[in-house]
Scaffold this motif. Structure first.
Motif, PDB file in Angstrom:
ATOM      1  N   TYR A 168      42.408 -21.203   7.636  1.00  0.00           N
ATOM      2  CA  TYR A 168      41.070 -20.733   7.283  1.00  0.00           C
ATOM      3  C   TYR A 168      40.006 -21.700   7.801  1.00  0.00           C
ATOM      4  O   TYR A 168      39.008 -21.286   8.399  1.00  0.00           O
ATOM      5  CB  TYR A 168      40.955 -20.597   5.759  1.00  0.00           C
ATOM      6  N   ARG A 169      40.225 -23.005   7.590  1.00  0.00           N
ATOM      7  CA  ARG A 169      39.269 -24.000   8.056  1.00  0.00           C
ATOM      8  C   ARG A 169      39.159 -23.994   9.578  1.00  0.00           C
ATOM      9  O   ARG A 169      38.068 -24.134  10.142  1.00  0.00           O
ATOM     10  CB  ARG A 169      39.676 -25.405   7.568  1.00  0.00           C
ATOM     11  N   LYS A 196      36.033 -22.426  14.413  1.00  0.00           N
ATOM     12  CA  LYS A 196      35.884 -21.599  15.611  1.00  0.00           C
ATOM     13  C   LYS A 196      34.659 -20.696  15.484  1.00  0.00           C
ATOM     14  O   LYS A 196      33.895 -20.534  16.440  1.00  0.00           O
ATOM     15  CB  LYS A 196      37.134 -20.750  15.830  1.00  0.00           C
ATOM     16  N   GLU A 197      34.494 -20.108  14.310  1.00  0.00           N
ATOM     17  CA  GLU A 197      33.334 -19.249  14.081  1.00  0.00           C
ATOM     18  C   GLU A 197      32.050 -20.043  14.286  1.00  0.00           C
ATOM     19  O   GLU A 197      31.115 -19.578  14.950  1.00  0.00           O
ATOM     20  CB  GLU A 197      33.376 -18.680  12.663  1.00  0.00           C
ATOM     21  N   HIS A 198      32.008 -21.244  13.723  1.00  0.00           N
ATOM     22  CA  HIS A 198      30.817 -22.095  13.881  1.00  0.00           C
ATOM     23  C   HIS A 198      30.536 -22.373  15.346  1.00  0.00           C
ATOM     24  O   HIS A 198      29.381 -22.273  15.806  1.00  0.00           O
ATOM     25  CB  HIS A 198      31.042 -23.413  13.126  1.00  0.00           C
ATOM     26  N   ASP A 228      31.899 -13.070  26.439  1.00  0.00           N
ATOM     27  CA  ASP A 228      33.185 -12.866  27.126  1.00  0.00           C
ATOM     28  C   ASP A 228      34.327 -13.498  26.335  1.00  0.00           C
ATOM     29  O   ASP A 228      35.412 -12.919  26.212  1.00  0.00           O
ATOM     30  CB  ASP A 228      33.136 -13.452  28.540  1.00  0.00           C
ATOM     31  N   GLN A 229      34.090 -14.695  25.797  1.00  0.00           N
ATOM     32  CA  GLN A 229      35.111 -15.353  24.981  1.00  0.00           C
ATOM     33  C   GLN A 229      35.414 -14.552  23.721  1.00  0.00           C
ATOM     34  O   GLN A 229      36.574 -14.391  23.336  1.00  0.00           O
ATOM     35  CB  GLN A 229      34.645 -16.751  24.590  1.00  0.00           C
ATOM     36  N   LEU A 230      34.364 -14.039  23.084  1.00  0.00           N
ATOM     37  CA  LEU A 230      34.553 -13.252  21.869  1.00  0.00           C
ATOM     38  C   LEU A 230      35.385 -12.005  22.142  1.00  0.00           C
ATOM     39  O   LEU A 230      36.240 -11.617  21.345  1.00  0.00           O
ATOM     40  CB  LEU A 230      33.194 -12.858  21.289  1.00  0.00           C
ATOM     41  N   ARG A 231      35.146 -11.391  23.280  1.00  0.00           N
ATOM     42  CA  ARG A 231      35.889 -10.177  23.625  1.00  0.00           C
ATOM     43  C   ARG A 231      37.325 -10.495  24.006  1.00  0.00           C
ATOM     44  O   ARG A 231      38.266  -9.852  23.529  1.00  0.00           O
ATOM     45  CB  ARG A 231      35.189  -9.457  24.777  1.00  0.00           C
ATOM     46  N   ASN A 232      37.488 -11.467  24.879  1.00  0.00           N
ATOM     47  CA  ASN A 232      38.825 -11.758  25.408  1.00  0.00           C
ATOM     48  C   ASN A 232      39.746 -12.405  24.381  1.00  0.00           C
ATOM     49  O   ASN A 232      40.957 -12.186  24.407  1.00  0.00           O
ATOM     50  CB  ASN A 232      38.703 -12.676  26.638  1.00  0.00           C
ATOM     51  N   LEU A 265      36.439 -13.262  13.729  1.00  0.00           N
ATOM     52  CA  LEU A 265      36.145 -14.533  13.057  1.00  0.00           C
ATOM     53  C   LEU A 265      34.746 -14.552  12.454  1.00  0.00           C
ATOM     54  O   LEU A 265      34.479 -15.350  11.558  1.00  0.00           O
ATOM     55  CB  LEU A 265      36.289 -15.694  14.042  1.00  0.00           C
ATOM     56  N   ILE A 266      33.852 -13.692  12.972  1.00  0.00           N
ATOM     57  CA  ILE A 266      32.482 -13.695  12.480  1.00  0.00           C
ATOM     58  C   ILE A 266      32.428 -12.862  11.206  1.00  0.00           C
ATOM     59  O   ILE A 266      32.596 -11.645  11.223  1.00  0.00           O
ATOM     60  CB  ILE A 266      31.511 -13.133  13.538  1.00  0.00           C
ATOM     61  N   GLN A 267      32.194 -13.529  10.091  1.00  0.00           N
ATOM     62  CA  GLN A 267      32.247 -12.865   8.792  1.00  0.00           C
ATOM     63  C   GLN A 267      30.973 -12.104   8.451  1.00  0.00           C
ATOM     64  O   GLN A 267      31.015 -11.141   7.693  1.00  0.00           O
ATOM     65  CB  GLN A 267      32.536 -13.904   7.696  1.00  0.00           C
ATOM     66  N   ASN A 268      29.846 -12.532   9.001  1.00  0.00           N
ATOM     67  CA  ASN A 268      28.575 -11.890   8.704  1.00  0.00           C
ATOM     68  C   ASN A 268      28.462 -10.597   9.509  1.00  0.00           C
ATOM     69  O   ASN A 268      28.261 -10.608  10.722  1.00  0.00           O
ATOM     70  CB  ASN A 268      27.415 -12.833   9.037  1.00  0.00           C
TER      71      ASN A 268
END
Length: 253
Positions: free
Chosen positions: A39-40, A45-47, A120-124, A130-133
């Motif tokens: 989780y951490r 990674k999200e940050h 591109d990173q988010l898609r691939n 990971l983005i909770q909001n």
């Protein structure tokens, strides 16, 4: 010699329960520790993704401002061309204006180059999970759709730019256009044009005013597509600013 045998008493049910609970809690705590570490790691990674996205958006804002300035130069040049070309007669200053503004029409880079590294990173990497909001995810999606729509408009705009090139080649002495800044502020070789005019009797390839009127109409059409592209860019900047605000709010938590 007597051999004494140790007597093993059978375990009570309470002992079995106790051992089971100890084993269960040991496994459970191990699982929870692993889950927490994962989780951490995901929150880190999200940050990182949110920080990177924020920087990309800031770069996009700079890019859009820069290209809008260049597009503004094209619009001004198109206005000047229309003003001069439709005059009944041209003097030397008018001829210079036609050439100088024609150069602007074809030498200003206006296609907005959006940053795409983070998206591109988010898609691939499947990073969107990971983005909770959810509001941030929705805003990112809206921003990306805006980029797609702008690219469609850009394709139409590039086609109009090609038409401007085509007609310029039919009416102007394009050999006087130069990329050497030392020759002229806008890359216009006036000495060469005077030499051509003396040799051919004209500063242009044709004296047909209808051909120039077509040229003015074509630059006017391009101006219209540029104006709409600027409007789309302004809308996209507003989306970028709203998304940056959301990202900063989330990163502050």
């Amino acid at each position: 010699m007597e051999v004494h045998h140790h007597t093993h008493h059978p375990k009570s049910w309470k002992e079995y329960v106790q051992e089971f609970l100890m084993l269960f809690f040991a496994v459970f705590l191990g699982f929870m520790a692993e889950y927490y570490l994962e989780y951490r790691a995901e929150r880190h990674k999200e940050h990182d993704y949110l920080v990177s996205m924020k920087e990309d958006l800031k770069a996009d804002l700079v890019e859009m401002d820069s290209k809008e300035f260049r597009m503004g130069e094209i619009i001004n040049a198109a206005n000047k061309l229309n003003e001069v070309i439709f005059k009944p007669t041209w003097n030397e200053a008018d001829i210079d204006s036609i050439y100088l503004n024609s150069i602007i029409m074809v030498t200003r880079v206006y296609n907005i180059d959006f940053s795409s590294g983070t998206i591109d990173q988010l898609r691939n990497a499947g990073g969107f999970r990971l983005i909770q909001n959810e509001k941030i995810v929705r805003k990112i999606s809206e921003y990306e759709k805006g980029k797609v729509t702008m690219n469609v408009q850009l394709d139409q705009l590039l086609e109009r730019g090609a038409n401007v090139h085509r007609i310029q080649n039919a009416v102007l002495q394009t050999t006087v256009f130069s990329t050497k800044e030392s020759i002229g502020k806008f890359g216009f070789d006036r000495v060469l044009l005077d030499r051509i005019k003396k040799q051919t009797g004209s500063a242009f390839l044709t004296s047909n005013k209808n051909a120039f009127h077509e040229y003015a109409n074509t630059t006017g059409t391009m101006k219209g597509y540029i104006s709409y592209y600027i409007l789309m860019s302004n809308n996209q900047k507003q989306k970028a600013k709203e998304l940056i605000s959301l990202l900063e709010e989330e990163l502050a938590h």
